[in-house]
Design an enzyme around this catalytic site. Structure first.
Site, short mmCIF file in Angstrom:
data_model
loop_
_atom_site.label_atom_id
_atom_site.label_comp_id
_atom_site.label_asym_id
_atom_site.label_seq_id
_atom_site.Cartn_x
_atom_site.Cartn_y
_atom_site.Cartn_z
N HIS A 234 0.87 -1.19 0.00
CA HIS A 234 0.00 0.00 0.00
C HIS A 234 0.89 1.23 0.00
O HIS A 234 1.74 1.40 0.88
CB HIS A 234 -0.93 0.03 1.21
CG HIS A 234 -1.88 1.18 1.19
ND1 HIS A 234 -3.14 1.11 0.62
CD2 HIS A 234 -1.74 2.46 1.64
CE1 HIS A 234 -3.74 2.28 0.73
NE2 HIS A 234 -2.91 3.12 1.34
N CYS A 235 0.71 2.08 -1.00
CA CYS A 235 1.55 3.27 -1.14
C CYS A 235 0.75 4.51 -0.78
O CYS A 235 -0.21 4.85 -1.49
CB CYS A 235 2.09 3.37 -2.57
SG CYS A 235 3.11 4.85 -2.83
N PRO A 236 1.11 5.22 0.29
CA PRO A 236 0.36 6.44 0.64
C PRO A 236 0.53 7.55 -0.39
O PRO A 236 -0.33 8.43 -0.50
CB PRO A 236 0.96 6.84 2.00
CG PRO A 236 2.31 6.21 2.02
CD PRO A 236 2.19 4.93 1.24
N ASN B 23 -2.11 6.98 -2.56
CA ASN B 23 -3.34 6.75 -1.80
C ASN B 23 -4.07 5.51 -2.30
O ASN B 23 -5.29 5.52 -2.50
CB ASN B 23 -4.26 7.97 -1.88
CG ASN B 23 -5.45 7.86 -0.94
OD1 ASN B 23 -5.34 7.30 0.15
ND2 ASN B 23 -6.61 8.36 -1.37
N ASN B 24 -3.33 4.43 -2.50
CA ASN B 24 -3.94 3.22 -3.02
C ASN B 24 -2.98 2.05 -2.84
O ASN B 24 -1.78 2.24 -2.62
CB ASN B 24 -4.27 3.38 -4.50
CG ASN B 24 -5.34 2.40 -4.97
OD1 ASN B 24 -5.85 1.58 -4.19
ND2 ASN B 24 -5.68 2.47 -6.24
#
Length: 330
Positions: A155-157, A160-161
Protein backbone atom coordinates in the site's frame (compact mmCIF):
# COMPACT_ATOMS: atom_id res chain seq x y z
CA UNK A 1 1.84 -39.47 11.58
CA UNK A 2 -1.24 -37.20 11.65
CA UNK A 3 -2.71 -36.07 8.37
CA UNK A 4 -2.94 -32.34 7.53
CA UNK A 5 -6.66 -32.40 8.28
CA UNK A 6 -5.94 -33.80 11.76
CA UNK A 7 -3.35 -31.13 12.42
CA UNK A 8 -5.76 -28.37 11.42
CA UNK A 9 -8.58 -29.90 13.46
CA UNK A 10 -6.41 -29.54 16.56
CA UNK A 11 -6.45 -25.74 16.25
CA UNK A 12 -10.16 -25.32 15.53
CA UNK A 13 -11.80 -22.73 17.71
CA UNK A 14 -15.16 -21.01 17.99
CA UNK A 15 -15.54 -17.88 15.89
CA UNK A 16 -19.08 -17.54 14.62
CA UNK A 17 -18.26 -14.62 12.38
CA UNK A 18 -16.23 -16.98 10.21
CA UNK A 19 -19.26 -19.03 9.16
CA UNK A 20 -20.23 -18.46 5.51
CA UNK A 21 -23.91 -18.27 6.45
CA UNK A 22 -23.09 -15.32 8.73
CA UNK A 23 -21.64 -13.24 5.87
CA UNK A 24 -23.93 -10.60 4.45
CA UNK A 25 -24.42 -10.59 0.67
CA UNK A 26 -22.34 -8.05 -1.26
CA UNK A 27 -23.97 -4.60 -1.41
CA UNK A 28 -25.77 -3.63 -4.59
CA UNK A 29 -23.49 -1.61 -6.85
CA UNK A 30 -24.38 1.97 -7.63
CA UNK A 31 -22.73 4.67 -9.73
CA UNK A 32 -20.56 5.85 -6.84
CA UNK A 33 -19.16 2.35 -6.27
CA UNK A 34 -17.67 2.41 -9.76
CA UNK A 35 -15.29 5.23 -8.74
CA UNK A 36 -12.37 3.76 -6.80
CA UNK A 37 -11.03 6.21 -4.23
CA UNK A 38 -9.60 5.43 -0.80
CA UNK A 39 -10.82 7.84 1.88
CA UNK A 40 -7.63 7.85 3.93
CA UNK A 41 -6.47 11.15 5.41
CA UNK A 42 -2.77 10.32 5.28
CA UNK A 43 -3.00 9.06 1.70
CA UNK A 44 -4.96 12.08 0.50
CA UNK A 45 -2.44 14.43 2.16
CA UNK A 46 0.49 12.57 0.52
CA UNK A 47 -1.21 12.72 -2.88
CA UNK A 48 -1.77 16.48 -2.52
CA UNK A 49 1.87 16.97 -1.48
CA UNK A 50 2.98 14.98 -4.55
CA UNK A 51 1.04 17.22 -6.93
CA UNK A 52 2.22 20.35 -5.09
CA UNK A 53 5.87 19.35 -5.46
CA UNK A 54 5.43 18.67 -9.17
CA UNK A 55 3.82 22.08 -9.65
CA UNK A 56 6.61 23.71 -7.61
CA UNK A 57 9.19 22.13 -9.92
CA UNK A 58 7.12 23.33 -12.87
CA UNK A 59 7.13 26.88 -11.50
CA UNK A 60 10.90 26.99 -10.90
CA UNK A 61 11.76 25.40 -14.25
CA UNK A 62 9.49 27.67 -16.30
CA UNK A 63 9.66 31.02 -14.50
CA UNK A 64 13.14 30.91 -12.97
CA UNK A 65 15.18 29.08 -15.59
CA UNK A 66 13.51 28.84 -19.01
CA UNK A 67 11.60 32.09 -19.56
CA UNK A 68 14.52 34.37 -18.56
CA UNK A 69 16.87 32.42 -20.85
CA UNK A 70 18.06 34.23 -23.98
CA UNK A 71 18.35 30.97 -25.91
CA UNK A 72 14.88 30.41 -27.38
CA UNK A 73 15.69 26.97 -28.80
CA UNK A 74 17.04 25.77 -25.44
CA UNK A 75 13.98 27.07 -23.57
CA UNK A 76 11.50 25.64 -26.08
CA UNK A 77 12.98 22.14 -26.27
CA UNK A 78 13.48 21.77 -22.53
CA UNK A 79 10.08 23.30 -21.80
CA UNK A 80 8.33 20.78 -24.06
CA UNK A 81 10.26 17.82 -22.64
CA UNK A 82 9.72 18.81 -19.01
CA UNK A 83 6.02 19.58 -19.41
CA UNK A 84 5.40 16.35 -21.32
CA UNK A 85 7.12 14.28 -18.63
CA UNK A 86 5.26 16.17 -15.87
CA UNK A 87 1.93 15.56 -17.61
CA UNK A 88 2.64 11.83 -18.00
CA UNK A 89 3.79 11.61 -14.37
CA UNK A 90 0.61 13.25 -13.03
CA UNK A 91 -1.60 11.22 -15.38
CA UNK A 92 0.10 8.01 -14.20
CA UNK A 93 -0.32 9.10 -10.58
CA UNK A 94 -4.02 9.77 -11.11
CA UNK A 95 -4.57 6.42 -12.83
CA UNK A 96 -2.68 4.59 -10.05
CA UNK A 97 -4.83 6.38 -7.46
CA UNK A 98 -8.31 5.90 -8.95
CA UNK A 99 -7.87 2.46 -10.54
CA UNK A 100 -9.19 -0.55 -8.67
CA UNK A 101 -5.95 -2.42 -7.88
CA UNK A 102 -7.71 -5.78 -8.02
CA UNK A 103 -10.09 -5.78 -5.05
CA UNK A 104 -11.92 -9.02 -4.33
CA UNK A 105 -15.72 -8.53 -4.14
CA UNK A 106 -16.55 -7.71 -0.54
CA UNK A 107 -18.83 -10.04 1.40
CA UNK A 108 -18.99 -12.77 -1.25
CA UNK A 109 -18.13 -15.57 1.22
CA UNK A 110 -21.76 -16.62 1.58
CA UNK A 111 -22.80 -20.25 1.68
CA UNK A 112 -24.73 -19.82 -1.56
CA UNK A 113 -21.74 -18.31 -3.36
CA UNK A 114 -19.34 -21.02 -2.17
CA UNK A 115 -21.77 -23.72 -3.32
CA UNK A 116 -22.17 -21.96 -6.68
CA UNK A 117 -18.43 -22.28 -7.29
CA UNK A 118 -19.00 -26.03 -7.84
CA UNK A 119 -15.56 -26.90 -6.52
CA UNK A 120 -14.28 -30.46 -6.75
CA UNK A 121 -14.21 -32.67 -3.63
CA UNK A 122 -11.01 -32.09 -1.69
CA UNK A 123 -10.54 -28.52 -2.93
CA UNK A 124 -10.34 -25.69 -0.43
CA UNK A 125 -11.16 -22.00 -0.60
CA UNK A 126 -9.74 -19.32 1.67
CA UNK A 127 -11.95 -16.75 3.33
CA UNK A 128 -10.80 -13.47 4.83
CA UNK A 129 -12.60 -12.86 8.16
CA UNK A 130 -11.96 -9.12 7.93
CA UNK A 131 -13.85 -8.40 4.70
CA UNK A 132 -15.76 -11.72 4.51
CA UNK A 133 -14.46 -12.44 1.02
CA UNK A 134 -13.25 -15.56 -0.73
CA UNK A 135 -9.54 -14.96 -1.27
CA UNK A 136 -8.09 -15.95 -4.64
CA UNK A 137 -4.55 -17.28 -4.73
CA UNK A 138 -1.94 -14.57 -3.99
CA UNK A 139 -4.50 -12.11 -2.61
CA UNK A 140 -3.75 -10.23 0.63
CA UNK A 141 -5.89 -8.06 2.86
CA UNK A 142 -5.05 -4.34 3.10
CA UNK A 143 -5.95 -2.71 6.41
CA UNK A 144 -6.12 0.75 4.77
CA UNK A 145 -8.25 -0.17 1.75
CA UNK A 146 -10.18 -2.66 3.94
CA UNK A 147 -10.27 -5.09 1.03
CA UNK A 148 -8.41 -8.15 -0.18
CA UNK A 149 -6.27 -7.19 -3.18
CA UNK A 150 -5.16 -9.59 -5.91
CA UNK A 151 -1.37 -9.75 -6.26
CA UNK A 152 -1.01 -6.95 -3.73
CA UNK A 153 2.55 -5.62 -3.71
CA UNK A 154 2.17 -2.94 -1.04
CA UNK A 155 0.00 0.00 0.00
CA UNK A 156 1.55 3.27 -1.14
CA UNK A 157 0.36 6.44 0.64
CA UNK A 158 1.87 8.59 -2.14
CA UNK A 159 -0.75 7.30 -4.57
CA UNK A 160 -3.34 6.75 -1.80
CA UNK A 161 -3.94 3.22 -3.02
CA UNK A 162 -2.67 -0.32 -3.00
CA UNK A 163 -0.38 -1.44 -5.79
CA UNK A 164 -1.97 -4.56 -7.23
CA UNK A 165 -2.32 -6.42 -10.49
CA UNK A 166 -4.64 -3.83 -12.11
CA UNK A 167 -2.68 -0.65 -11.37
CA UNK A 168 0.94 -1.78 -11.05
CA UNK A 169 1.66 -0.52 -14.56
CA UNK A 170 0.51 3.00 -13.64
CA UNK A 171 2.60 2.96 -10.47
CA UNK A 172 5.68 1.86 -12.44
CA UNK A 173 5.08 4.62 -14.99
CA UNK A 174 4.59 7.17 -12.20
CA UNK A 175 7.92 6.28 -10.59
CA UNK A 176 9.66 6.27 -13.97
CA UNK A 177 8.37 9.67 -15.09
CA UNK A 178 9.03 11.27 -11.69
CA UNK A 179 12.60 9.95 -11.82
CA UNK A 180 13.01 11.35 -15.36
CA UNK A 181 11.69 14.83 -14.57
CA UNK A 182 13.82 14.89 -11.40
CA UNK A 183 16.92 14.06 -13.44
CA UNK A 184 15.94 16.61 -16.09
CA UNK A 185 15.35 19.32 -13.47
CA UNK A 186 18.70 18.61 -11.78
CA UNK A 187 20.48 18.85 -15.13
CA UNK A 188 18.84 22.19 -15.94
CA UNK A 189 19.65 23.54 -12.47
CA UNK A 190 23.31 22.65 -12.99
CA UNK A 191 23.44 24.43 -16.35
CA UNK A 192 21.59 27.43 -14.90
CA UNK A 193 24.05 27.79 -12.03
CA UNK A 194 26.95 27.71 -14.50
CA UNK A 195 25.22 30.30 -16.67
CA UNK A 196 24.56 32.60 -13.70
CA UNK A 197 28.14 32.31 -12.44
CA UNK A 198 29.44 33.38 -15.84
CA UNK A 199 26.89 36.15 -16.30
CA UNK A 200 25.40 38.78 -14.02
CA UNK A 201 23.00 37.17 -11.49
CA UNK A 202 20.54 40.02 -12.00
CA UNK A 203 20.26 39.11 -15.70
CA UNK A 204 19.90 35.32 -15.44
CA UNK A 205 16.56 35.40 -13.60
CA UNK A 206 13.54 37.64 -13.21
CA UNK A 207 13.80 37.16 -9.43
CA UNK A 208 16.36 38.66 -7.08
CA UNK A 209 19.62 36.70 -6.71
CA UNK A 210 18.87 35.49 -3.13
CA UNK A 211 15.39 34.34 -4.13
CA UNK A 212 16.74 32.63 -7.24
CA UNK A 213 19.39 30.75 -5.25
CA UNK A 214 16.87 29.61 -2.62
CA UNK A 215 14.38 28.39 -5.25
CA UNK A 216 17.09 26.51 -7.14
CA UNK A 217 18.55 24.89 -4.00
CA UNK A 218 15.08 23.74 -2.88
CA UNK A 219 14.49 22.27 -6.34
CA UNK A 220 17.86 20.51 -6.10
CA UNK A 221 16.93 18.88 -2.80
CA UNK A 222 13.51 17.90 -4.13
CA UNK A 223 14.90 16.53 -7.38
CA UNK A 224 17.69 14.56 -5.72
CA UNK A 225 15.39 13.08 -3.07
CA UNK A 226 12.70 12.04 -5.55
CA UNK A 227 15.22 10.78 -8.08
CA UNK A 228 16.73 8.35 -5.57
CA UNK A 229 13.39 7.28 -4.11
CA UNK A 230 11.51 6.76 -7.39
CA UNK A 231 14.48 5.12 -9.13
CA UNK A 232 14.70 2.54 -6.33
CA UNK A 233 10.92 1.97 -6.41
CA UNK A 234 10.98 1.64 -10.19
CA UNK A 235 13.72 -0.97 -9.98
CA UNK A 236 11.98 -3.01 -7.29
CA UNK A 237 8.68 -2.96 -9.18
CA UNK A 238 10.25 -4.11 -12.44
CA UNK A 239 12.11 -6.81 -10.52
CA UNK A 240 8.83 -7.97 -8.94
CA UNK A 241 7.18 -8.19 -12.35
CA UNK A 242 10.09 -10.07 -13.91
CA UNK A 243 10.36 -12.55 -11.03
CA UNK A 244 6.56 -12.89 -10.66
CA UNK A 245 6.84 -12.24 -6.94
CA UNK A 246 5.17 -9.37 -5.12
CA UNK A 247 6.75 -7.33 -2.36
CA UNK A 248 4.58 -8.97 0.31
CA UNK A 249 5.39 -12.46 -0.96
CA UNK A 250 9.09 -11.64 -0.92
CA UNK A 251 8.86 -10.09 2.55
CA UNK A 252 7.00 -13.09 3.97
CA UNK A 253 9.29 -15.49 2.08
CA UNK A 254 6.26 -17.38 0.79
CA UNK A 255 6.92 -20.56 -1.15
CA UNK A 256 5.47 -20.19 -4.68
CA UNK A 257 2.30 -22.27 -5.06
CA UNK A 258 1.61 -20.80 -8.48
CA UNK A 259 3.20 -21.42 -11.84
CA UNK A 260 5.58 -18.53 -12.39
CA UNK A 261 5.52 -16.71 -15.69
CA UNK A 262 8.64 -15.84 -17.64
CA UNK A 263 10.11 -12.36 -17.40
CA UNK A 264 8.85 -11.30 -20.81
CA UNK A 265 5.35 -12.74 -20.27
CA UNK A 266 5.19 -10.97 -16.91
CA UNK A 267 6.05 -7.65 -18.53
CA UNK A 268 3.46 -8.22 -21.26
CA UNK A 269 0.77 -9.00 -18.69
CA UNK A 270 1.60 -5.96 -16.56
CA UNK A 271 1.93 -3.47 -19.43
CA UNK A 272 -0.84 -4.69 -21.72
CA UNK A 273 0.47 -6.95 -24.48
CA UNK A 274 3.49 -7.09 -26.73
CA UNK A 275 6.01 -4.27 -26.59
CA UNK A 276 4.57 -1.10 -28.08
CA UNK A 277 4.35 2.64 -27.33
CA UNK A 278 1.29 1.77 -25.24
CA UNK A 279 3.63 0.41 -22.56
CA UNK A 280 4.62 4.00 -21.76
CA UNK A 281 1.08 5.39 -21.85
CA UNK A 282 -0.95 5.81 -18.64
CA UNK A 283 -4.10 5.67 -20.76
CA UNK A 284 -3.82 2.00 -21.77
CA UNK A 285 -4.58 -0.92 -19.47
CA UNK A 286 -3.14 -4.31 -18.54
CA UNK A 287 -3.98 -7.91 -19.43
CA UNK A 288 -4.64 -9.20 -15.92
CA UNK A 289 -8.39 -8.59 -16.05
CA UNK A 290 -8.60 -10.86 -19.10
CA UNK A 291 -7.41 -13.92 -17.16
CA UNK A 292 -10.17 -14.77 -14.62
CA UNK A 293 -9.43 -17.18 -11.81
CA UNK A 294 -11.28 -20.40 -11.09
CA UNK A 295 -13.04 -18.72 -8.18
CA UNK A 296 -14.37 -16.00 -10.47
CA UNK A 297 -15.54 -18.43 -13.14
CA UNK A 298 -16.86 -21.09 -10.75
CA UNK A 299 -15.03 -24.01 -12.32
CA UNK A 300 -15.06 -27.38 -10.58
CA UNK A 301 -17.23 -30.36 -9.79
CA UNK A 302 -20.99 -30.20 -9.48
CA UNK A 303 -21.87 -32.44 -6.52
CA UNK A 304 -19.71 -30.95 -3.77
CA UNK A 305 -20.61 -29.42 -0.45
CA UNK A 306 -18.91 -27.40 2.27
CA UNK A 307 -17.50 -29.89 4.76
CA UNK A 308 -15.53 -27.91 7.32
CA UNK A 309 -13.95 -24.58 8.09
CA UNK A 310 -10.69 -24.13 9.99
CA UNK A 311 -8.37 -21.30 10.92
CA UNK A 312 -4.99 -21.20 9.20
CA UNK A 313 -3.16 -18.07 10.27
CA UNK A 314 -5.50 -15.13 9.73
CA UNK A 315 -7.80 -16.78 7.17
CA UNK A 316 -10.44 -19.48 7.34
CA UNK A 317 -9.93 -22.53 5.15
CA UNK A 318 -13.18 -24.02 3.88
CA UNK A 319 -12.69 -27.56 2.63
CA UNK A 320 -14.96 -29.10 0.02
CA UNK A 321 -16.03 -32.73 0.01
CA UNK A 322 -18.57 -34.96 -1.71
CA UNK A 323 -22.00 -35.53 -0.23
CA UNK A 324 -23.91 -33.49 2.31
CA UNK A 325 -21.76 -31.54 4.73
CA UNK A 326 -21.72 -28.45 6.89
CA UNK A 327 -19.44 -25.62 7.93
CA UNK A 328 -18.15 -25.95 11.45
CA UNK A 329 -17.62 -23.11 13.90
CA UNK A 330 -13.90 -22.53 13.41
Amino acid sequence: MPTPSHRYRDIERTAKYLQPEKCLPPPVDNSMDKVWFIKDGCGIACAIVTWFLVFYAEFVVIFVMLLPSKNLVYSTINGIIFNLLAFLALASHLRAMITDPGAVPKGNATKEFIESLQLKPGQVVYKCPKCCSIKPDRAHHCSVCKRCIKKMDHHCPWVNNCVGENNQKFFVLFTMYIALISLHALTMVGFHFLYCFEEDWTKCSSFSPPTTVILLILLCFEGLLFLIFTAVMFGTQVHSICTDETGIERLKKENPTWEKTSRWDGMKQAFGGSFSPGWFSPFSGTLYHKVPSDIETGKGGKDSEIVTGRLEGHVEVIEIGGGIGHCTNS
